[in-house]
Design a protein around this motif. Structure first.
Motif, PDB file in Angstrom:
ATOM      1  N   VAL A 119       0.869  -1.172   0.000  1.00  0.00           N
ATOM      2  CA  VAL A 119       0.000   0.000   0.000  1.00  0.00           C
ATOM      3  C   VAL A 119       0.906   1.221   0.000  1.00  0.00           C
ATOM      4  O   VAL A 119       1.824   1.301   0.819  1.00  0.00           O
ATOM      5  CB  VAL A 119      -0.906  -0.011   1.254  1.00  0.00           C
ATOM      6  CG1 VAL A 119      -1.727   1.248   1.340  1.00  0.00           C
ATOM      7  CG2 VAL A 119      -1.799  -1.237   1.263  1.00  0.00           C
ATOM      8  N   SER A 120       0.656   2.150  -0.922  1.00  0.00           N
ATOM      9  CA  SER A 120       1.472   3.360  -1.019  1.00  0.00           C
ATOM     10  C   SER A 120       0.592   4.588  -1.097  1.00  0.00           C
ATOM     11  O   SER A 120      -0.391   4.601  -1.846  1.00  0.00           O
ATOM     12  CB  SER A 120       2.330   3.334  -2.290  1.00  0.00           C
ATOM     13  OG  SER A 120       3.104   2.184  -2.369  1.00  0.00           O
ATOM     14  N   VAL A 121       0.946   5.612  -0.346  1.00  0.00           N
ATOM     15  CA  VAL A 121       0.268   6.899  -0.475  1.00  0.00           C
ATOM     16  C   VAL A 121       0.941   7.605  -1.641  1.00  0.00           C
ATOM     17  O   VAL A 121       2.130   7.898  -1.599  1.00  0.00           O
ATOM     18  CB  VAL A 121       0.389   7.735   0.815  1.00  0.00           C
ATOM     19  CG1 VAL A 121      -0.282   9.079   0.641  1.00  0.00           C
ATOM     20  CG2 VAL A 121      -0.206   6.981   1.993  1.00  0.00           C
ATOM     21  N   THR A 122       0.185   7.831  -2.717  1.00  0.00           N
ATOM     22  CA  THR A 122       0.758   8.437  -3.918  1.00  0.00           C
ATOM     23  C   THR A 122       0.310   9.876  -4.123  1.00  0.00           C
ATOM     24  O   THR A 122       0.747  10.526  -5.057  1.00  0.00           O
ATOM     25  CB  THR A 122       0.425   7.604  -5.171  1.00  0.00           C
ATOM     26  OG1 THR A 122      -0.993   7.511  -5.302  1.00  0.00           O
ATOM     27  CG2 THR A 122       1.036   6.216  -5.073  1.00  0.00           C
ATOM     28  N   GLY A 123      -0.565  10.359  -3.260  1.00  0.00           N
ATOM     29  CA  GLY A 123      -1.050  11.735  -3.307  1.00  0.00           C
ATOM     30  C   GLY A 123      -1.852  12.004  -2.060  1.00  0.00           C
ATOM     31  O   GLY A 123      -2.140  11.085  -1.287  1.00  0.00           O
ATOM     32  N   ASP A 125      -4.903  12.422  -1.588  1.00  0.00           N
ATOM     33  CA  ASP A 125      -6.145  11.666  -1.530  1.00  0.00           C
ATOM     34  C   ASP A 125      -6.121  10.404  -2.386  1.00  0.00           C
ATOM     35  O   ASP A 125      -7.158   9.944  -2.852  1.00  0.00           O
ATOM     36  CB  ASP A 125      -7.316  12.564  -1.949  1.00  0.00           C
ATOM     37  CG  ASP A 125      -7.539  13.692  -0.956  1.00  0.00           C
ATOM     38  OD1 ASP A 125      -7.379  13.465   0.256  1.00  0.00           O
ATOM     39  OD2 ASP A 125      -7.864  14.811  -1.398  1.00  0.00           O
ATOM     40  N   THR A 126      -4.932   9.836  -2.601  1.00  0.00           N
ATOM     41  CA  THR A 126      -4.807   8.631  -3.418  1.00  0.00           C
ATOM     42  C   THR A 126      -3.959   7.586  -2.708  1.00  0.00           C
ATOM     43  O   THR A 126      -2.855   7.873  -2.264  1.00  0.00           O
ATOM     44  CB  THR A 126      -4.183   8.941  -4.794  1.00  0.00           C
ATOM     45  OG1 THR A 126      -4.937   9.974  -5.418  1.00  0.00           O
ATOM     46  CG2 THR A 126      -4.187   7.715  -5.685  1.00  0.00           C
ATOM     47  N   LEU A 127      -4.501   6.384  -2.617  1.00  0.00           N
ATOM     48  CA  LEU A 127      -3.814   5.251  -2.020  1.00  0.00           C
ATOM     49  C   LEU A 127      -3.715   4.170  -3.092  1.00  0.00           C
ATOM     50  O   LEU A 127      -4.734   3.714  -3.613  1.00  0.00           O
ATOM     51  CB  LEU A 127      -4.605   4.732  -0.827  1.00  0.00           C
ATOM     52  CG  LEU A 127      -3.943   3.719   0.086  1.00  0.00           C
ATOM     53  CD1 LEU A 127      -2.806   4.375   0.861  1.00  0.00           C
ATOM     54  CD2 LEU A 127      -4.960   3.138   1.066  1.00  0.00           C
ATOM     55  N   LYS A 128      -2.489   3.776  -3.438  1.00  0.00           N
ATOM     56  CA  LYS A 128      -2.290   2.714  -4.423  1.00  0.00           C
ATOM     57  C   LYS A 128      -2.199   1.393  -3.674  1.00  0.00           C
ATOM     58  O   LYS A 128      -1.359   1.223  -2.790  1.00  0.00           O
ATOM     59  CB  LYS A 128      -1.012   2.947  -5.223  1.00  0.00           C
ATOM     60  CG  LYS A 128      -0.783   1.917  -6.311  1.00  0.00           C
ATOM     61  CD  LYS A 128       0.448   2.251  -7.127  1.00  0.00           C
ATOM     62  CE  LYS A 128       0.645   1.249  -8.248  1.00  0.00           C
ATOM     63  NZ  LYS A 128       1.857   1.573  -9.026  1.00  0.00           N
ATOM     64  N   VAL A 129      -3.083   0.461  -4.021  1.00  0.00           N
ATOM     65  CA  VAL A 129      -3.135  -0.845  -3.370  1.00  0.00           C
ATOM     66  C   VAL A 129      -2.751  -1.893  -4.409  1.00  0.00           C
ATOM     67  O   VAL A 129      -3.384  -1.995  -5.459  1.00  0.00           O
ATOM     68  CB  VAL A 129      -4.552  -1.115  -2.813  1.00  0.00           C
ATOM     69  CG1 VAL A 129      -4.614  -2.477  -2.149  1.00  0.00           C
ATOM     70  CG2 VAL A 129      -4.969  -0.017  -1.843  1.00  0.00           C
ATOM     71  N   GLU A 130      -1.693  -2.651  -4.100  1.00  0.00           N
ATOM     72  CA  GLU A 130      -1.197  -3.674  -5.019  1.00  0.00           C
ATOM     73  C   GLU A 130      -1.306  -5.046  -4.366  1.00  0.00           C
ATOM     74  O   GLU A 130      -1.103  -5.172  -3.166  1.00  0.00           O
ATOM     75  CB  GLU A 130       0.268  -3.412  -5.369  1.00  0.00           C
ATOM     76  CG  GLU A 130       0.497  -2.085  -6.071  1.00  0.00           C
ATOM     77  CD  GLU A 130       1.959  -1.803  -6.293  1.00  0.00           C
ATOM     78  OE1 GLU A 130       2.432  -2.085  -7.415  1.00  0.00           O
ATOM     79  OE2 GLU A 130       2.613  -1.334  -5.353  1.00  0.00           O
ATOM     80  N   GLY A 131      -1.607  -6.041  -5.187  1.00  0.00           N
ATOM     81  CA  GLY A 131      -1.652  -7.408  -4.708  1.00  0.00           C
ATOM     82  C   GLY A 131      -1.003  -8.331  -5.717  1.00  0.00           C
ATOM     83  O   GLY A 131      -1.078  -8.081  -6.918  1.00  0.00           O
ATOM     84  N   CYS A 132      -0.347  -9.385  -5.235  1.00  0.00           N
ATOM     85  CA  CYS A 132       0.360 -10.305  -6.131  1.00  0.00           C
ATOM     86  C   CYS A 132       0.057 -11.755  -5.792  1.00  0.00           C
ATOM     87  O   CYS A 132      -0.045 -12.119  -4.624  1.00  0.00           O
ATOM     88  CB  CYS A 132       1.867 -10.099  -6.027  1.00  0.00           C
ATOM     89  SG  CYS A 132       2.427  -8.484  -6.580  1.00  0.00           S
ATOM     90  N   VAL A 133      -0.052 -12.560  -6.827  1.00  0.00           N
ATOM     91  CA  VAL A 133      -0.119 -14.006  -6.714  1.00  0.00           C
ATOM     92  C   VAL A 133       1.068 -14.506  -7.521  1.00  0.00           C
ATOM     93  O   VAL A 133       1.065 -14.426  -8.744  1.00  0.00           O
ATOM     94  CB  VAL A 133      -1.426 -14.574  -7.312  1.00  0.00           C
ATOM     95  CG1 VAL A 133      -1.452 -16.086  -7.196  1.00  0.00           C
ATOM     96  CG2 VAL A 133      -2.632 -13.954  -6.675  1.00  0.00           C
ATOM     97  N   GLY A 134       2.112 -14.957  -6.833  1.00  0.00           N
ATOM     98  CA  GLY A 134       3.347 -15.318  -7.526  1.00  0.00           C
ATOM     99  C   GLY A 134       3.901 -14.103  -8.246  1.00  0.00           C
ATOM    100  O   GLY A 134       4.069 -13.043  -7.664  1.00  0.00           O
ATOM    101  N   ALA A 135       4.137 -14.227  -9.549  1.00  0.00           N
ATOM    102  CA  ALA A 135       4.681 -13.127 -10.335  1.00  0.00           C
ATOM    103  C   ALA A 135       3.590 -12.259 -10.954  1.00  0.00           C
ATOM    104  O   ALA A 135       3.872 -11.228 -11.552  1.00  0.00           O
ATOM    105  CB  ALA A 135       5.584 -13.665 -11.430  1.00  0.00           C
TER     106      ALA A 135
END
Length: 147
Positions: A119-123, A125-135
């Motif tokens: 999870v990254s605060v990119t602004g 009022d913006t939160l970037k949420v990333e998820g990964c399954v393997g690659a």
């Protein structure tokens, strides 16, 4: 004299810039965020040196097939299938790994899976949420809707 003037300009610029960064709350993940699809609102708060995220609202809180509140029916654990979606924890072990960035795991109620996430605060009022399954990874941007 030129060095002194340059020094004063540099200090003045730094002092003027500093309050605006604090006023914008840059890097602060706490608050209520709406998912990119607009189907849920998640409250992010500080906990255990990291952050936690809990569902606090749904676009469709009532399951049309049962007429009752939505439950975690995709969960592979039979004991958890009846827990309400409102109040469902999404983040686990989210710890800071860099400025404005946390890593841990995220629960996906759409398929009942738990995935590596960041999870990254990119602004402001913006939160970037990333998820990964393997690659294979994906991300979405959440929008702040409350503090």
């Amino acid at each position: 004299m030129a060095c002194r003037t340059a020094f004063i300009i540099a200090i003045s610029t730094a002092l003027l810039a500093a309050p605006s960064a604090r006023a914008q709350g840059a890097g602060e993940p706490t608050g209520v965020w709406q998912t990119q699809a607009g189907d849920a609102r998640v409250k992010v708060s500080k906990c255990g040196g990291g952050i936690c995220g809990v569902i606090v609202g749904l676009k469709d809180p009532i399951d049309p097939s049962t007429g009752k509140p939505q439950v975690d029916d995709k969960n592979p654990n039979p004991a958890l299938k009846k827990r309400p979606m409102i109040g469902l924890p999404l983040f686990s072990g989210m710890q800071p790994v860099a400025p404005n960035k946390w890593s841990g795991q995220i629960y996906n109620a759409d398929d009942g899976g738990t995935y590596a996430s960041s999870v990254s605060v990119t602004g402001t009022d913006t939160l970037k949420v990333e998820g990964c399954v393997g690659a294979l990874c994906g991300s979405e941007n959440w929008t702040r809707v409350g503090r």
